[in-house]
Motif scaffolding. Structure first.
Motif, PDB file in Angstrom:
ATOM      1  N   THR A  90       0.836  -1.193   0.000  1.00 14.82           N
ATOM      2  CA  THR A  90       0.000   0.000   0.000  1.00 14.82           C
ATOM      3  C   THR A  90       0.875   1.248   0.000  1.00 14.82           C
ATOM      4  OG1 THR A  90      -1.732  -1.157   1.222  1.00 14.82           O
ATOM      5  CG2 THR A  90      -1.814   1.236   1.232  1.00 14.82           C
ATOM      6  N   VAL A  91       0.594   2.160  -0.930  1.00 13.05           N
ATOM      7  CA  VAL A  91       1.365   3.401  -1.049  1.00 13.05           C
ATOM      8  C   VAL A  91       0.403   4.574  -1.189  1.00 13.05           C
ATOM      9  CG1 VAL A  91       3.423   2.315  -2.017  1.00 13.05           C
ATOM     10  CG2 VAL A  91       1.583   3.074  -3.556  1.00 13.05           C
ATOM     11  N   GLY A  92       0.926   5.782  -0.986  1.00 16.81           N
ATOM     12  CA  GLY A  92       0.112   6.982  -1.093  1.00 16.81           C
ATOM     13  C   GLY A  92       0.952   8.176  -1.498  1.00 16.81           C
ATOM     14  N   HIS A  93       0.282   9.306  -1.636  1.00 17.00           N
ATOM     15  CA  HIS A  93       0.924  10.535  -2.097  1.00 17.00           C
ATOM     16  C   HIS A  93       2.201  10.833  -1.302  1.00 17.00           C
ATOM     17  CE1 HIS A  93       1.380  14.579  -3.629  1.00 17.00           C
ATOM     18  NE2 HIS A  93       1.387  15.052  -2.388  1.00 17.00           N
ATOM     19  N   GLY A  94       3.274  11.131  -2.031  1.00 15.71           N
ATOM     20  CA  GLY A  94       4.550  11.467  -1.414  1.00 15.71           C
ATOM     21  C   GLY A  94       5.481  10.293  -1.233  1.00 15.71           C
ATOM     22  N   ASP A  95       4.975   9.080  -1.408  1.00 15.57           N
ATOM     23  CA  ASP A  95       5.826   7.899  -1.268  1.00 15.57           C
ATOM     24  C   ASP A  95       6.714   7.726  -2.499  1.00 15.57           C
ATOM     25  OD1 ASP A  95       4.758   7.242   1.193  1.00 15.57           O
ATOM     26  OD2 ASP A  95       3.315   5.795   0.381  1.00 15.57           O
ATOM     27  N   SER A  96       7.851   7.099  -2.290  1.00 15.43           N
ATOM     28  CA  SER A  96       8.713   6.685  -3.386  1.00 15.43           C
ATOM     29  C   SER A  96       9.251   5.295  -3.075  1.00 15.43           C
ATOM     30  CB  SER A  96       9.860   7.679  -3.609  1.00 15.43           C
ATOM     31  OG  SER A  96      10.656   7.804  -2.447  1.00 15.43           O
ATOM     32  N   ALA A 100      10.713  -3.731  -9.112  1.00 12.38           N
ATOM     33  CA  ALA A 100      11.380  -4.475 -10.187  1.00 12.38           C
ATOM     34  C   ALA A 100      12.464  -3.650 -10.870  1.00 12.38           C
ATOM     35  CB  ALA A 100      10.352  -4.960 -11.210  1.00 12.38           C
ATOM     36  N   GLY A 101      13.137  -2.815 -10.094  1.00 13.88           N
ATOM     37  CA  GLY A 101      14.220  -2.004 -10.639  1.00 13.88           C
ATOM     38  C   GLY A 101      13.788  -0.652 -11.158  1.00 13.88           C
ATOM     39  N   PHE A 102      12.496  -0.388 -11.232  1.00 13.31           N
ATOM     40  CA  PHE A 102      11.987   0.909 -11.670  1.00 13.31           C
ATOM     41  C   PHE A 102      11.823   1.823 -10.446  1.00 13.31           C
ATOM     42  CE2 PHE A 102      10.474  -2.176 -14.741  1.00 13.31           C
ATOM     43  CZ  PHE A 102      10.504  -1.534 -15.967  1.00 13.31           C
ATOM     44  N   GLY A 103      12.287   3.044 -10.548  1.00 14.57           N
ATOM     45  CA  GLY A 103      12.059   4.011  -9.501  1.00 14.57           C
ATOM     46  C   GLY A 103      10.693   4.652  -9.677  1.00 14.57           C
ATOM     47  N   VAL A 104       9.895   4.676  -8.619  1.00 10.75           N
ATOM     48  CA  VAL A 104       8.514   5.157  -8.733  1.00 10.75           C
ATOM     49  C   VAL A 104       8.229   6.186  -7.639  1.00 10.75           C
ATOM     50  CG1 VAL A 104       6.070   4.502  -8.813  1.00 10.75           C
ATOM     51  CG2 VAL A 104       7.822   2.883  -9.614  1.00 10.75           C
ATOM     52  N   GLU A 105       7.575   7.287  -8.032  1.00 12.11           N
ATOM     53  CA  GLU A 105       7.068   8.284  -7.101  1.00 12.11           C
ATOM     54  C   GLU A 105       5.550   8.316  -7.198  1.00 12.11           C
ATOM     55  OE1 GLU A 105       8.716  12.069  -8.015  1.00 12.11           O
ATOM     56  OE2 GLU A 105      10.803  11.421  -7.778  1.00 12.11           O
ATOM     57  N   VAL A 106       4.884   8.580  -6.066  1.00  5.33           N
ATOM     58  CA  VAL A 106       3.427   8.621  -6.018  1.00  5.33           C
ATOM     59  C   VAL A 106       2.963  10.066  -5.879  1.00  5.33           C
ATOM     60  CG1 VAL A 106       1.361   7.779  -4.849  1.00  5.33           C
ATOM     61  CG2 VAL A 106       3.419   6.352  -4.914  1.00  5.33           C
ATOM     62  N   HIS A 107       2.013  10.453  -6.741  1.00  2.40           N
ATOM     63  CA  HIS A 107       1.476  11.813  -6.735  1.00  2.40           C
ATOM     64  C   HIS A 107      -0.048  11.760  -6.790  1.00  2.40           C
ATOM     65  CE1 HIS A 107       5.383  13.835  -7.622  1.00  2.40           C
ATOM     66  NE2 HIS A 107       5.645  12.675  -8.186  1.00  2.40           N
ATOM     67  N   GLY A 108      -0.708  12.550  -5.931  1.00  2.00           N
ATOM     68  CA  GLY A 108      -2.155  12.663  -5.976  1.00  2.00           C
ATOM     69  C   GLY A 108      -2.849  11.826  -4.929  1.00  2.00           C
ATOM     70  N   GLU A 109      -4.144  12.128  -4.717  1.00  2.00           N
ATOM     71  CA  GLU A 109      -4.897  11.461  -3.666  1.00  2.00           C
ATOM     72  C   GLU A 109      -6.327  11.090  -4.049  1.00  2.00           C
ATOM     73  OE1 GLU A 109      -3.782  13.014   0.503  1.00  2.00           O
ATOM     74  OE2 GLU A 109      -3.638  14.796  -0.766  1.00  2.00           O
ATOM     75  N   THR A 122     -10.505   7.222  -3.954  1.00  2.00           N
ATOM     76  CA  THR A 122      -9.101   7.624  -3.951  1.00  2.00           C
ATOM     77  C   THR A 122      -8.454   7.263  -5.280  1.00  2.00           C
ATOM     78  OG1 THR A 122      -8.644   5.552  -2.803  1.00  2.00           O
ATOM     79  CG2 THR A 122      -8.786   7.543  -1.465  1.00  2.00           C
ATOM     80  N   ASN A 123      -7.384   7.970  -5.610  1.00  2.00           N
ATOM     81  CA  ASN A 123      -6.662   7.773  -6.868  1.00  2.00           C
ATOM     82  C   ASN A 123      -5.248   8.298  -6.693  1.00  2.00           C
ATOM     83  OD1 ASN A 123      -6.975   7.587 -10.158  1.00  2.00           O
ATOM     84  ND2 ASN A 123      -5.664   9.299  -9.578  1.00  2.00           N
ATOM     85  N   ILE A 124      -4.287   7.547  -7.161  1.00  2.00           N
ATOM     86  CA  ILE A 124      -2.901   8.004  -7.130  1.00  2.00           C
ATOM     87  C   ILE A 124      -2.294   7.902  -8.521  1.00  2.00           C
ATOM     88  CG2 ILE A 124      -2.438   7.567  -4.695  1.00  2.00           C
ATOM     89  CD1 ILE A 124      -1.312   4.844  -5.405  1.00  2.00           C
ATOM     90  N   GLY A 125      -1.350   8.788  -8.800  1.00  2.00           N
ATOM     91  CA  GLY A 125      -0.602   8.743 -10.047  1.00  2.00           C
ATOM     92  C   GLY A 125       0.807   8.255  -9.790  1.00  2.00           C
ATOM     93  N   PHE A 126       1.425   7.702 -10.824  1.00  2.00           N
ATOM     94  CA  PHE A 126       2.774   7.140 -10.689  1.00  2.00           C
ATOM     95  C   PHE A 126       3.726   7.785 -11.695  1.00  2.00           C
ATOM     96  CE2 PHE A 126      -0.044   3.587  -9.387  1.00  2.00           C
ATOM     97  CZ  PHE A 126       0.436   3.379  -8.107  1.00  2.00           C
TER      98      PHE A 126
END
Length: 218
Positions: A90-96, A100-109, A122-126
């Motif tokens: 489980t992830v949310g806005h502001g998490d990174s 699988a080797g890809f760097g991911v940031e989470v934006h939005g709520e 709820t909705n998050i962008g990657f």
């Protein structure tokens, strides 16, 4: 950073493949190709709506690859986590995080408003590897530059003027159409013209629509 190939898998789903062969899939929903999540090392899900999250198909992919993992918000994780302990995060806005080797940031709520009488989910962008941003069903603007914006061109919750203004505000080098599964060939042509040189303009962003199965380097 390894290079990436982006393959459209229908509607709002894309598949990212690194030069080292690892695969990340975003939003393999009911309107996507049936095999969209199969073979994925990691899956990201923006929200619970069935055109972005097909529980049965995702379960099939996780069973086929015991090493595959999912990163998503709580409403989706609660539907999958008990069956795949330790593999649904489980992830949310502001998490990174790294998937699988890809760097991911989470934006939005939150999901965009469909109608005031309908509750917002709820909705998050990657943002993947600082290059590709998938906003899910929202017009979230990341607080950093984006090279490739996955642009949700058509939905019950948006209109054309909002999409134009969103593309201008993000200011990506290019926008690739997603969330287009409800459009006919006629509608796709209209959007293509209006988001291209014949339209009002989306700044310096180059707009492209890929058909399912098409790939491009990002």
């Amino acid at each position: 950073m390894a290079g990436m190939q982006l393959t459209k898998k229908g509607h709002s789903c894309v598949r990212l493949t690194r030069d080292d062969g690892r695969v990340l899939v975003i939003d393999p929903g009911r309107f996507s190709e049936e095999d969209a999540a199969l073979g994925a090392d990691a899956v990201l899900v923006t929200h619970e709506h069935p055109d972005h999250f097909d529980e049965e198909r995702l379960r099939t992919a996780l069973e086929a690859n015991p090493a595959a993992e999912v990163w998503t918000l709580r409403s989706v994780a609660e539907q999958l986590g008990a069956a795949f302990p330790g593999r649904v995060r489980t992830v949310g806005h502001g998490d990174s995080f790294t998937a699988a080797g890809f760097g991911v940031e989470v934006h939005g709520e939150l999901h965009a408003v469909i109608h005031p009488d309908m509750p917002r989910v709820t909705n998050i962008g990657f943002l993947v590897d600082g290059e590709v941003f998938h906003p899910g069903d929202a017009l979230t603007v990341p607080d950093r530059p984006v090279h490739t914006l996955l642009l949700p061109v058509h939905a019950p919750w948006n209109k054309f003027s909002e999409i134009v203004d969103y593309a201008r505000e993000v200011g990506a080098q290019r926008a690739l159409a997603v969330h287009d599964g409800l459009l006919s060939d006629t509608g796709l042509g209209v959007y293509g013209r209006n988001l291209g040189p014949q339209g009002p303009g989306i700044g310096g962003t180059a707009y492209t629509r890929m058909t399912p199965g098409d790939s491009t380097t990002v």
